[in-house]
Design a protein around this motif. Sequence first.
Motif, PDB file in Angstrom:
ATOM      1  N   VAL A   1       3.707   6.514 -16.400  1.00  0.00           N
ATOM      2  CA  VAL A   1       4.254   5.789 -15.555  1.00  0.00           C
ATOM      3  C   VAL A   1       3.598   5.631 -14.121  1.00  0.00           C
ATOM      4  N   THR A   2       2.778   6.610 -13.669  1.00  0.00           N
ATOM      5  CA  THR A   2       1.894   6.248 -12.510  1.00  0.00           C
ATOM      6  C   THR A   2       1.305   4.943 -12.607  1.00  0.00           C
ATOM      7  N   LEU A   3       0.466   4.602 -13.873  1.00  0.00           N
ATOM      8  CA  LEU A   3      -0.130   3.421 -13.930  1.00  0.00           C
ATOM      9  C   LEU A   3       0.581   2.113 -13.963  1.00  0.00           C
ATOM     10  N   LEU A   4       1.834   2.366 -14.552  1.00  0.00           N
ATOM     11  CA  LEU A   4       2.905   1.012 -14.897  1.00  0.00           C
ATOM     12  C   LEU A   4       3.151   0.947 -13.553  1.00  0.00           C
ATOM     13  N   SER A   5       3.658   1.911 -12.826  1.00  0.00           N
ATOM     14  CA  SER A   5       4.480   1.571 -11.376  1.00  0.00           C
ATOM     15  C   SER A   5       3.356   0.958 -10.375  1.00  0.00           C
ATOM     16  N   GLN A   6       2.171   1.401 -10.565  1.00  0.00           N
ATOM     17  CA  GLN A   6       1.232   0.602  -9.327  1.00  0.00           C
ATOM     18  C   GLN A   6       0.981  -0.619  -9.986  1.00  0.00           C
ATOM     19  N   GLN A   7       0.982  -0.948 -11.269  1.00  0.00           N
ATOM     20  CA  GLN A   7       0.952  -2.373 -11.692  1.00  0.00           C
ATOM     21  C   GLN A   7       2.035  -3.153 -11.187  1.00  0.00           C
ATOM     22  N   ALA A   8       3.320  -2.443 -11.287  1.00  0.00           N
ATOM     23  CA  ALA A   8       4.445  -3.193 -10.906  1.00  0.00           C
ATOM     24  C   ALA A   8       4.656  -3.326  -9.260  1.00  0.00           C
ATOM     25  N   VAL A   9       4.054  -2.526  -8.510  1.00  0.00           N
ATOM     26  CA  VAL A   9       4.212  -2.577  -7.178  1.00  0.00           C
ATOM     27  C   VAL A   9       3.020  -3.751  -6.774  1.00  0.00           C
ATOM     28  N   GLY A  10       1.916  -4.131  -7.532  1.00  0.00           N
ATOM     29  CA  GLY A  10       0.997  -5.003  -7.223  1.00  0.00           C
ATOM     30  C   GLY A  10       1.840  -6.362  -7.095  1.00  0.00           C
ATOM     31  N   ALA A  11       2.823  -6.736  -7.826  1.00  0.00           N
ATOM     32  CA  ALA A  11       3.373  -7.965  -7.532  1.00  0.00           C
ATOM     33  C   ALA A  11       4.637  -7.874  -6.591  1.00  0.00           C
ATOM     34  N   LEU A  12       4.750  -6.728  -5.687  1.00  0.00           N
ATOM     35  CA  LEU A  12       5.499  -6.813  -4.717  1.00  0.00           C
ATOM     36  C   LEU A  12       4.737  -6.972  -3.235  1.00  0.00           C
ATOM     37  N   ASN A  13       5.336  -7.504  -2.450  1.00  0.00           N
ATOM     38  CA  ASN A  13       4.681  -7.573  -0.974  1.00  0.00           C
ATOM     39  C   ASN A  13       5.917  -7.550  -0.022  1.00  0.00           C
ATOM     40  N   LYS A  14       5.538  -7.695   1.259  1.00  0.00           N
ATOM     41  CA  LYS A  14       6.854  -7.509   2.129  1.00  0.00           C
ATOM     42  C   LYS A  14       7.515  -8.945   1.958  1.00  0.00           C
ATOM     43  N   ASP A  15       7.074 -10.151   1.909  1.00  0.00           N
ATOM     44  CA  ASP A  15       7.794 -11.281   1.955  1.00  0.00           C
ATOM     45  C   ASP A  15       8.581 -11.420   0.600  1.00  0.00           C
TER      46      ASP A  15
ATOM     47  N   VAL B   1       4.794   9.128  -6.701  1.00  0.00           N
ATOM     48  CA  VAL B   1       5.180  10.515  -6.222  1.00  0.00           C
ATOM     49  C   VAL B   1       6.484  10.592  -6.384  1.00  0.00           C
ATOM     50  N   VAL B   2       7.511   9.381  -5.966  1.00  0.00           N
ATOM     51  CA  VAL B   2       9.079   9.647  -6.106  1.00  0.00           C
ATOM     52  C   VAL B   2       9.267   9.867  -7.513  1.00  0.00           C
ATOM     53  N   LEU B   3       8.606   8.853  -8.382  1.00  0.00           N
ATOM     54  CA  LEU B   3       9.073   8.924  -9.873  1.00  0.00           C
ATOM     55  C   LEU B   3       8.864  10.203 -10.333  1.00  0.00           C
ATOM     56  N   ASN B   4       7.730  10.681 -10.096  1.00  0.00           N
ATOM     57  CA  ASN B   4       7.400  11.961 -10.967  1.00  0.00           C
ATOM     58  C   ASN B   4       7.928  13.165 -10.389  1.00  0.00           C
ATOM     59  N   ARG B   5       8.525  13.151  -9.107  1.00  0.00           N
ATOM     60  CA  ARG B   5       8.963  14.374  -8.184  1.00  0.00           C
ATOM     61  C   ARG B   5      10.599  14.249  -8.867  1.00  0.00           C
ATOM     62  N   PHE B   6      11.067  13.238  -8.696  1.00  0.00           N
ATOM     63  CA  PHE B   6      12.613  13.263  -9.012  1.00  0.00           C
ATOM     64  C   PHE B   6      13.173  12.785 -10.195  1.00  0.00           C
ATOM     65  N   PHE B   7      12.214  12.026 -11.079  1.00  0.00           N
ATOM     66  CA  PHE B   7      12.688  11.594 -12.327  1.00  0.00           C
ATOM     67  C   PHE B   7      12.165  12.187 -13.445  1.00  0.00           C
ATOM     68  N   LEU B   8      10.800  12.334 -13.259  1.00  0.00           N
ATOM     69  CA  LEU B   8       9.970  12.899 -14.410  1.00  0.00           C
ATOM     70  C   LEU B   8       9.654  14.305 -14.291  1.00  0.00           C
TER      71      LEU B   8
ATOM     72  N   LYS C   1       0.799  -1.271   0.033  1.00  0.00           N
ATOM     73  CA  LYS C   1      -0.027   0.130   0.170  1.00  0.00           C
ATOM     74  C   LYS C   1       0.769   1.307   0.020  1.00  0.00           C
ATOM     75  N   ALA C   2       1.877   1.258   0.933  1.00  0.00           N
ATOM     76  CA  ALA C   2       2.810   2.505   0.736  1.00  0.00           C
ATOM     77  C   ALA C   2       3.680   2.626  -0.482  1.00  0.00           C
ATOM     78  N   LEU C   3       4.108   1.523  -0.964  1.00  0.00           N
ATOM     79  CA  LEU C   3       4.687   1.515  -2.196  1.00  0.00           C
ATOM     80  C   LEU C   3       3.749   2.106  -3.344  1.00  0.00           C
ATOM     81  N   ARG C   4       2.550   1.632  -3.520  1.00  0.00           N
ATOM     82  CA  ARG C   4       1.509   1.877  -4.237  1.00  0.00           C
ATOM     83  C   ARG C   4       1.262   3.399  -4.284  1.00  0.00           C
ATOM     84  N   ILE C   5       1.539   4.141  -3.371  1.00  0.00           N
ATOM     85  CA  ILE C   5       1.267   5.701  -3.207  1.00  0.00           C
ATOM     86  C   ILE C   5       2.682   6.318  -3.440  1.00  0.00           C
ATOM     87  N   GLY C   6       3.413   5.817  -2.827  1.00  0.00           N
ATOM     88  CA  GLY C   6       4.946   6.677  -2.844  1.00  0.00           C
ATOM     89  C   GLY C   6       5.773   6.354  -4.068  1.00  0.00           C
ATOM     90  N   LEU C   7       5.572   5.205  -4.593  1.00  0.00           N
ATOM     91  CA  LEU C   7       6.490   5.113  -5.909  1.00  0.00           C
ATOM     92  C   LEU C   7       5.899   6.042  -7.036  1.00  0.00           C
TER      93      LEU C   7
END
Length: 156
Positions: free
Chosen positions: A104-118, A86-93, A78-84
């Motif tokens: 980039v926002t849509l793609l990053s949210q889809q990529a974060v969907g595959a991540l979890n803490k495990d 923001v970080v990409l748009n703020r610093f890289f784009l 959840k944190a990465l879905r919101i934060g990633l």
Amino acid sequence: MRKESKIKNLDDLRLEIVRLKALAKEQEDYLSDQYHLFNDKVAAPVRFVKSLISWVPGADLAKNLFAKGRKDEDWLSKALRIGLPVVLNRFFLRKAGFLKRALVTLLSQQAVGALNKDRVSEVINKIADFIRPTRRGKHSVRRKVDYGIPPDSETY
């Protein structure tokens, strides 16, 4: 000023108990009905807004994008879905256009969907195992200790 009691014997006591139980049941039913009526009145504006949103084309896409209660998400996802984004748009784009940022926002949210803490902890553990030094000094070499009589000897 003593109040006279209606209860004179065991039968009167039983009748009073039955009367009080019936009174309690009646009051509980009344309060339950009032509670349900109150909930319906409070939920009416929400139902009205939902019915308006259902007429808007593309609202289901936005609703699924920001839907709560995904079972496979934990706090990190959840944190990465919101934060990633923001970080990409703020610093890289910084100088990118609206469409590029939205993509980039849509793609990053889809990529974060595959991540979890495990999965993140697995990657961190693998990196830590790679970085940690292996113990190959004089402390790690185990000496064979001589206990005196060998185990295969005939000492009996």
